[in-house]
Design a protein around this motif. Structure first.
Motif, PDB file in Angstrom:
ATOM      1  N   ALA A  38      54.436 -21.659  -0.972  1.00 11.08           N
ATOM      2  CA  ALA A  38      54.087 -20.801   0.217  1.00 11.08           C
ATOM      3  C   ALA A  38      53.636 -19.453  -0.242  1.00 11.08           C
ATOM      4  CB  ALA A  38      55.315 -20.677   1.004  1.00 11.08           C
ATOM      5  N   MET A  39      53.862 -19.443  -1.337  1.00 12.36           N
ATOM      6  CA  MET A  39      53.393 -18.067  -2.076  1.00 12.36           C
ATOM      7  C   MET A  39      52.007 -18.157  -2.744  1.00 12.36           C
ATOM      8  SD  MET A  39      55.413 -15.580  -4.612  1.00 12.36           S
ATOM      9  CE  MET A  39      56.104 -14.402  -3.429  1.00 12.36           C
ATOM     10  N   SER A  40      51.593 -19.436  -2.969  1.00 10.99           N
ATOM     11  CA  SER A  40      50.133 -19.545  -3.726  1.00 10.99           C
ATOM     12  C   SER A  40      49.169 -19.859  -2.545  1.00 10.99           C
ATOM     13  CB  SER A  40      50.195 -20.388  -4.621  1.00 10.99           C
ATOM     14  OG  SER A  40      50.889 -21.775  -4.098  1.00 10.99           O
ATOM     15  N   ASN A  41      49.450 -20.189  -1.298  1.00  8.29           N
ATOM     16  CA  ASN A  41      48.464 -20.345  -0.311  1.00  8.29           C
ATOM     17  C   ASN A  41      48.465 -19.020   0.604  1.00  8.29           C
ATOM     18  OD1 ASN A  41      47.884 -21.185   2.671  1.00  8.29           O
ATOM     19  ND2 ASN A  41      47.799 -23.177   1.796  1.00  8.29           N
ATOM     20  N   GLU A  42      47.269 -18.461   0.752  1.00  5.02           N
ATOM     21  CA  GLU A  42      47.195 -17.344   1.561  1.00  5.02           C
ATOM     22  C   GLU A  42      47.474 -17.368   2.689  1.00  5.02           C
ATOM     23  OE1 GLU A  42      43.752 -13.683   2.089  1.00  5.02           O
ATOM     24  OE2 GLU A  42      43.220 -15.660   0.695  1.00  5.02           O
ATOM     25  N   GLU A  43      47.192 -18.234   3.497  1.00  5.34           N
ATOM     26  CA  GLU A  43      47.512 -18.374   4.991  1.00  5.34           C
ATOM     27  C   GLU A  43      48.896 -18.699   5.310  1.00  5.34           C
ATOM     28  OE1 GLU A  43      46.473 -21.409   8.999  1.00  5.34           O
ATOM     29  OE2 GLU A  43      45.315 -21.733   6.970  1.00  5.34           O
ATOM     30  N   LEU A  44      49.780 -19.353   4.396  1.00  7.59           N
ATOM     31  CA  LEU A  44      50.979 -19.503   4.693  1.00  7.59           C
ATOM     32  C   LEU A  44      51.997 -18.355   4.335  1.00  7.59           C
ATOM     33  CD1 LEU A  44      51.815 -23.236   2.888  1.00  7.59           C
ATOM     34  CD2 LEU A  44      52.211 -22.436   5.258  1.00  7.59           C
ATOM     35  N   GLN A  45      51.134 -17.484   3.025  1.00 11.70           N
ATOM     36  CA  GLN A  45      51.959 -16.115   2.714  1.00 11.70           C
ATOM     37  C   GLN A  45      51.790 -15.412   3.862  1.00 11.70           C
ATOM     38  OE1 GLN A  45      49.616 -13.742  -0.271  1.00 11.70           O
ATOM     39  NE2 GLN A  45      51.317 -14.392  -1.663  1.00 11.70           N
ATOM     40  N   LYS A  46      50.603 -15.343   4.703  1.00 15.93           N
ATOM     41  CA  LYS A  46      50.533 -14.339   5.677  1.00 15.93           C
ATOM     42  C   LYS A  46      51.461 -14.943   6.868  1.00 15.93           C
ATOM     43  CE  LYS A  46      45.831 -12.980   5.140  1.00 15.93           C
ATOM     44  NZ  LYS A  46      44.453 -12.965   5.539  1.00 15.93           N
ATOM     45  N   ASN A  47      51.852 -16.259   6.973  1.00 15.88           N
ATOM     46  CA  ASN A  47      52.741 -16.439   7.893  1.00 15.88           C
ATOM     47  C   ASN A  47      53.933 -16.054   7.606  1.00 15.88           C
ATOM     48  OD1 ASN A  47      50.916 -17.885   9.867  1.00 15.88           O
ATOM     49  ND2 ASN A  47      50.919 -19.745   8.540  1.00 15.88           N
ATOM     50  N   VAL A  48      54.389 -16.226   6.506  1.00 14.73           N
ATOM     51  CA  VAL A  48      55.935 -15.626   6.149  1.00 14.73           C
ATOM     52  C   VAL A  48      55.999 -14.152   6.206  1.00 14.73           C
ATOM     53  CG1 VAL A  48      57.453 -15.459   3.936  1.00 14.73           C
ATOM     54  CG2 VAL A  48      56.227 -17.502   4.262  1.00 14.73           C
ATOM     55  N   ILE A  49      54.905 -13.524   6.023  1.00 15.52           N
ATOM     56  CA  ILE A  49      55.077 -12.079   6.071  1.00 15.52           C
ATOM     57  C   ILE A  49      55.248 -11.661   7.532  1.00 15.52           C
ATOM     58  CG2 ILE A  49      53.859  -9.816   5.770  1.00 15.52           C
ATOM     59  CD1 ILE A  49      55.274 -11.068   3.327  1.00 15.52           C
ATOM     60  N   LYS A  50      54.441 -12.532   8.529  1.00 18.99           N
ATOM     61  CA  LYS A  50      54.510 -12.119   9.754  1.00 18.99           C
ATOM     62  C   LYS A  50      55.896 -12.594  10.436  1.00 18.99           C
ATOM     63  CE  LYS A  50      49.451 -13.092  11.080  1.00 18.99           C
ATOM     64  NZ  LYS A  50      48.849 -14.103  11.648  1.00 18.99           N
ATOM     65  N   ASP A  51      56.425 -13.576   9.890  1.00 18.52           N
ATOM     66  CA  ASP A  51      57.717 -13.873  10.399  1.00 18.52           C
ATOM     67  C   ASP A  51      58.980 -13.048  10.046  1.00 18.52           C
ATOM     68  OD1 ASP A  51      56.760 -16.504  11.053  1.00 18.52           O
ATOM     69  OD2 ASP A  51      57.929 -17.583   9.784  1.00 18.52           O
ATOM     70  N   VAL A  52      58.774 -12.352   8.753  1.00 16.59           N
ATOM     71  CA  VAL A  52      59.862 -11.048   8.306  1.00 16.59           C
ATOM     72  C   VAL A  52      59.630 -10.073   9.036  1.00 16.59           C
ATOM     73  CG1 VAL A  52      60.673 -10.030   6.306  1.00 16.59           C
ATOM     74  CG2 VAL A  52      59.879 -12.623   5.998  1.00 16.59           C
ATOM     75  N   THR A  53      58.354  -9.645   9.321  1.00 15.97           N
ATOM     76  CA  THR A  53      57.979  -8.642   9.942  1.00 15.97           C
ATOM     77  C   THR A  53      58.546  -8.651  11.533  1.00 15.97           C
ATOM     78  OG1 THR A  53      55.788  -8.076   8.746  1.00 15.97           O
ATOM     79  CG2 THR A  53      56.065  -7.119  10.750  1.00 15.97           C
ATOM     80  N   LEU A  54      58.319  -9.959  12.043  1.00 12.19           N
ATOM     81  CA  LEU A  54      58.747  -9.979  13.524  1.00 12.19           C
ATOM     82  C   LEU A  54      60.395  -9.872  13.457  1.00 12.19           C
ATOM     83  CD1 LEU A  54      58.557 -10.597  16.388  1.00 12.19           C
ATOM     84  CD2 LEU A  54      58.635 -12.999  15.732  1.00 12.19           C
ATOM     85  N   LEU A  55      61.096 -10.390  12.484  1.00  5.89           N
ATOM     86  CA  LEU A  55      62.358 -10.376  12.310  1.00  5.89           C
ATOM     87  C   LEU A  55      62.764  -8.816  12.164  1.00  5.89           C
ATOM     88  CD1 LEU A  55      63.454 -13.143   9.817  1.00  5.89           C
ATOM     89  CD2 LEU A  55      63.753 -13.153  12.206  1.00  5.89           C
ATOM     90  N   LYS A  56      62.296  -8.012  11.484  1.00  6.20           N
ATOM     91  CA  LYS A  56      62.267  -6.554  11.453  1.00  6.20           C
ATOM     92  C   LYS A  56      62.147  -5.868  12.786  1.00  6.20           C
ATOM     93  CE  LYS A  56      62.460  -2.589   8.844  1.00  6.20           C
ATOM     94  NZ  LYS A  56      62.665  -1.546  10.264  1.00  6.20           N
ATOM     95  N   LEU A  57      61.238  -6.209  13.344  1.00  4.20           N
ATOM     96  CA  LEU A  57      60.897  -5.454  14.775  1.00  4.20           C
ATOM     97  C   LEU A  57      61.744  -5.876  15.819  1.00  4.20           C
ATOM     98  CD1 LEU A  57      56.762  -5.872  14.901  1.00  4.20           C
ATOM     99  CD2 LEU A  57      58.095  -3.840  14.491  1.00  4.20           C
TER     100      LEU A  57
END
Length: 308
Positions: A38-57
């Motif tokens: 998930a870290m080496s695929n740019e699209e998956l990387q962005k999805n993970v970061i979106k998930d964590v950001t949503l958790l924060k929000l």
């Protein structure tokens, strides 16, 4: 028009389903260990970061602990060295340690940029900052594998300070020993130690497998949920091996030290973190404390497998 209304209602149902989980985990700390494919695929990387950001929000207090093993190996190869491993641990001489620190810091700041692009304040640190991760030299079956650290102490003050100021901490797994020498740390170990130190409500491992199987060769033996004691039974019964063994040991250790839930998720599945946390069914394996009385409507039956 009717189909459009159905879609809108489905979205509303998803939000309503998520509501009790948002209420339950509001202001609770969740540690996310992020690595693998998930870290080496740019699209998956962005999805993970979106998930964590949503958790924060929506009120969680997430902390990301990231790896970077594949990228480190790539850079080691660029300088003409060969990546060597002993029992799954990278043999880390002085030059490799320099490369690892460089790569992990690069990955760290890249993740910070992604989070901030989504409107959330993030701060990238390593285990060296504020004395977060203190280590001693780690040996593999008595074998010297170089600058690989075993965590001896966690000082979470820097993380508490960042969370209090509404930042999302992103941690690179590097630490220092008592002589201030720099060591590489297994990212799973770092995430587990940090989760225990901050009394995290949840620890989520994003991995390259769907979750836990009683028999890895039989997909029908997928385990959706089990207690820490049941996990130990699987380990002592010889059902768990390979790279999952140290990960599961980390999971049970975290539960025994106050972390309420540990999730093993397939990081290759888009938005796996949200699906696991905010839906009744979930998609990975949840490991819980033996005395965890699930809230009404909470997902899954005890120690259930797919074919139960």
């Amino acid at each position: 028009m009717e189909k459009d209304m159905e879609k809108v209602l489905q979205k509303a149902e998803v939000l309503i389903e998520a509501l009790p989980y948002i209420q339950r985990f509001n202001r609770k700390i969740i540690v996310v260990k992020y690595g693998g494919s998930a870290m080496s695929n740019e699209e998956l990387q962005k999805n993970v970061i979106k998930d964590v950001t949503l958790l924060k929000l929506v009120g969680f207090k997430p902390i990301i602990v990231h790896g970077g093993g594949k990228e480190i190996s790539r850079w080691v190869g660029k300088v003409g060295k060969e990546a060597k491993f002993v029992n799954g641990l990278r043999v880390t001489d002085e030059e490799t340690m320099e490369i690892a620190e460089m790569v992990l810091n690069k990955v760290n700041k890249s993740l910070v940029s992604m989070v901030q692009e989504l409107g959330v304040k993030a701060v990238g640190i390593s285990g060296k900052d504020g004395g977060l991760l203190k280590v001693e030299k780690k040996y593999s079956d008595g074998q010297d594998i170089g600058y690989v650290g075993e965590i001896t102490e966690v000082n979470p003050k820097v993380l508490y300070d960042l969370l209090e100021k509404d930042f999302l901490p992103i941690v690179a797994p590097i630490g220092m020993d008592e002589n201030f020498a720099t060591y590489n740390i297994n990212a799973d170990d770092a995430a587990c130690a940090i989760a225990k130190a901050v009394n995290a409500e949840k620890l989520a491992f994003l991995t390259d497998i769907e979750g836990l199987y009683k028999d890895i060769n039989d997909k029908s033996t997928f385990i959706s949920r089990l207690t820490a004691s049941e996990a130990e039974e699987l380990i002592s019964g010889g059902f768990i091996g390979g790279g999952m063994l140290p990960k599961l040991n980390n999971c049970t250790s975290a539960i025994k030290n106050g972390v309420r839930r540990v999730h093993i998720l397939d990081g290759r599945v888009p938005h796996c973190l949200l699906l696991e946390i905010f839906t009744k069914q979930g998609i990975g394996t949840a490991i819980i404390a033996d005395d965890d009385n699930l809230a009404t409507g909470e997902k899954r039956d005890r120690f259930c497998t797919e074919n139960d």
